[in-house]
Design an enzyme around this catalytic site. Structure first.
Site, PDB file in Angstrom:
ATOM      1  N   ASP A   1       0.326  -1.334  -0.142  1.00 46.23           N
ATOM      2  CA  ASP A   1      -0.291   0.009  -0.110  1.00 46.23           C
ATOM      3  C   ASP A   1       0.675   0.810   0.323  1.00 46.23           C
ATOM      4  OD1 ASP A   1      -2.207   1.597   0.165  1.00 46.23           O
ATOM      5  OD2 ASP A   1      -3.252   1.486   2.067  1.00 46.23           O
TER       6      ASP A   1
ATOM      7  N   LEU B   1      10.769 -21.169  -4.632  1.00 47.87           N
ATOM      8  CA  LEU B   1       9.864 -20.040  -4.054  1.00 47.87           C
ATOM      9  C   LEU B   1       8.783 -19.915  -4.960  1.00 47.87           C
ATOM     10  CD1 LEU B   1       9.207 -17.982  -2.543  1.00 47.87           C
ATOM     11  CD2 LEU B   1       9.456 -15.798  -4.346  1.00 47.87           C
TER      12      LEU B   1
ATOM     13  N   HIS C   1       2.408   3.368  -8.953  1.00 52.31           N
ATOM     14  CA  HIS C   1       1.915   1.643  -9.420  1.00 52.31           C
ATOM     15  C   HIS C   1       3.161   1.246 -10.164  1.00 52.31           C
ATOM     16  CE1 HIS C   1      -1.470   1.962  -7.616  1.00 52.31           C
ATOM     17  NE2 HIS C   1      -2.093   2.810  -8.332  1.00 52.31           N
TER      18      HIS C   1
HETATM   19  C1  IPE Z   1      -5.040  -2.929  -0.415  1.00 49.56           C
HETATM   20  O1  IPE Z   1      -4.920  -1.175  -0.691  1.00 49.56           O
HETATM   21  C2  IPE Z   1      -5.226  -3.258  -1.588  1.00 49.56           C
HETATM   22  C3  IPE Z   1      -4.544  -3.613  -2.131  1.00 49.56           C
HETATM   23  C4  IPE Z   1      -3.055  -3.888  -1.643  1.00 49.56           C
HETATM   24  C5  IPE Z   1      -4.250  -4.577  -3.464  1.00 49.56           C
HETATM   25  P1  IPE Z   1      -6.097  -0.448  -0.448  1.00 49.56           P
HETATM   26  O2  IPE Z   1      -5.925   1.480  -0.764  1.00 49.56           O
HETATM   27  O3  IPE Z   1      -6.836  -0.262  -1.503  1.00 49.56           O
HETATM   28  O4  IPE Z   1      -7.026  -0.021   1.043  1.00 49.56           O
HETATM   29  P2  IPE Z   1      -7.786   0.956   2.003  1.00 49.56           P
HETATM   30  O5  IPE Z   1      -8.796   1.608   0.609  1.00 49.56           O
HETATM   31  O6  IPE Z   1      -6.488   2.254   2.399  1.00 49.56           O
HETATM   32  O7  IPE Z   1      -8.422  -0.067   2.257  1.00 49.56           O
HETATM   33  C1  IPE Z   2      -1.248   0.401  -2.942  1.00 47.75           C
HETATM   34  O1  IPE Z   2      -1.521   1.723  -3.073  1.00 47.75           O
HETATM   35  C2  IPE Z   2      -1.609  -0.487  -4.826  1.00 47.75           C
HETATM   36  C3  IPE Z   2      -3.056  -0.235  -4.824  1.00 47.75           C
HETATM   37  C4  IPE Z   2      -4.103  -0.906  -4.248  1.00 47.75           C
HETATM   38  C5  IPE Z   2      -3.602  -1.443  -6.126  1.00 47.75           C
HETATM   39  P1  IPE Z   2      -2.516   2.824  -3.361  1.00 47.75           P
HETATM   40  O2  IPE Z   2      -2.766   2.906  -5.184  1.00 47.75           O
HETATM   41  O3  IPE Z   2      -3.651   2.016  -2.452  1.00 47.75           O
HETATM   42  O4  IPE Z   2      -1.852   4.042  -3.178  1.00 47.75           O
HETATM   43  P2  IPE Z   2      -2.815   5.565  -1.391  1.00 47.75           P
HETATM   44  O5  IPE Z   2      -3.250   4.348  -0.355  1.00 47.75           O
HETATM   45  O6  IPE Z   2      -3.706   5.861  -2.386  1.00 47.75           O
HETATM   46  O7  IPE Z   2      -1.265   5.980  -1.469  1.00 47.75           O
HETATM   47 MG    MG Z   3      -4.033   2.804  -0.531  1.00 42.80          MG
END
Ligand code: IPE
Ligand code: IPE
Ligand code: MG
Length: 245
Positions: free
Chosen positions: A25, A136, A42
């Site tokens: 995240d 792995l 990303h």
């Molecule tokens: C969780 O992250 C999903 C992934 C890492 C794929 P999100 O950014 O979507 O989660 P929330 O919305 O903060 O709970």
């Molecule tokens: C995690 O990073 C990737 C996915 C959820 C796919 P985010 O896109 O949620 O990044 P933030 O949380 O908005 O910083």
């Molecule tokens: Mg996020």
């Protein structure tokens, strides 16, 4: 300075987690800090995936699961969703040869819902190339949601319930688990979440019942091999009791 090699020397090989699961995240916030768009975040996050896959191989982790796209992530703007889906598939296609050369077995877990057959076929074709590898197990949770996984498990059991093969008397946790997406995958020992959020966001909710949880403020694109080893070292200092004393 903490280097990967120095931390690696501190590992206790008798206390290695068998399965490490990661909620990657913070890509969006990382990009914003740099004044860039979310997709740039990303793409940069994909480098961290590579780094922890390498680290996992180097220290002998058997199972690594990464949360790449959740069933809730469809609520993001269409351009981001498209970008993410393409990035996941293209990274898989680009990396598959090297992953396979490193004896890595790649698989995807998640729901079929909303995913085109063309997309699933492409993923399946790439994963097939690694099916005989014995190193792995690298598992990508894609269009994954813990709640839909539990519902899908119940749905899969219905024919056997109707036939009377599964009954209230003989239904065990093991039978139930054999209907989850994670059949044959042991429960995660260590669950890491980056970016400072302290929640599971619907990730492996059944399987993480006894996982050790590790939260770090590091944003995913900044998470590297050293950060990964720090999480594992912290795990090795935990006392796991599983309800005992
Ligand atoms: C969780 O992250 C999903 C992934 C890492 C794929 P999100 O950014 O979507 O989660 P929330 O919305 O903060 O709970
Ligand atoms: C995690 O990073 C990737 C996915 C959820 C796919 P985010 O896109 O949620 O990044 P933030 O949380 O908005 O910083
Ligand atoms: Mg996020």
């Amino acid at each position: 300075m903490k280097t990967f090699e120095k931390l690696k020397a501190q590992l206790n090989h008798d206390l290695m987690p068998v399965h490490v699961a990661v909620i990657m995240d913070g890509n969006g916030r990382w990009a914003k800090k740099k004044g860039a768009g979310r997709l740039f975040g990303h793409k940069s996050g994909a480098r961290s995936v590579r780094a922890i896959v390498e680290a996992s191989v180097e220290i002998g982790i058997k199972y690594l699961t990464v949360y790449a796209f959740s069933t809730e992530n469809w609520s993001r703007p269409e351009s981001e969703v498209k970008g993410l889906l393409n990035l996941i598939l293209n990274s898989l296609i680009e990396e598959i040869e090297e992953l396979s050369e490193n004896n890595i077995r790649v698989s995807f877990i998640g729901s079929d819902k909303n995913i085109s057959t063309d997309y699933s076929e492409k993923v399946k074709k790439e994963c097939e190339k690694t099916k005989d590898n014995t190193g792995l197990n690298f598992i990508v949770a894609m269009n994954y949601g813990g709640k839909i996984e539990l519902l899908d498990a119940v749905k899969k059991m219905i024919p056997d319930i109707k036939k009377g093969n599964i009954t209230a008397d003989n239904l065990t946790e093991a039978t139930f688990e054999s209907h989850l997406y994670t059949t044959d995958i042991p429960d995660p020992d260590l669950l890491i979440r980056t970016s400072g959020e302290i929640r599971l966001s619907n990730f492996l909710i059944w399987q993480s019942a006894y996982a050790e949880l590790y939260f770090t403020d590091i944003l995913w694109p900044d998470f590297d091999k050293v950060a990964f080893l720090e999480a594992i070292l912290e795990y090795q200092n935990r006392k796991r009791r599983f309800g005992g004393i």
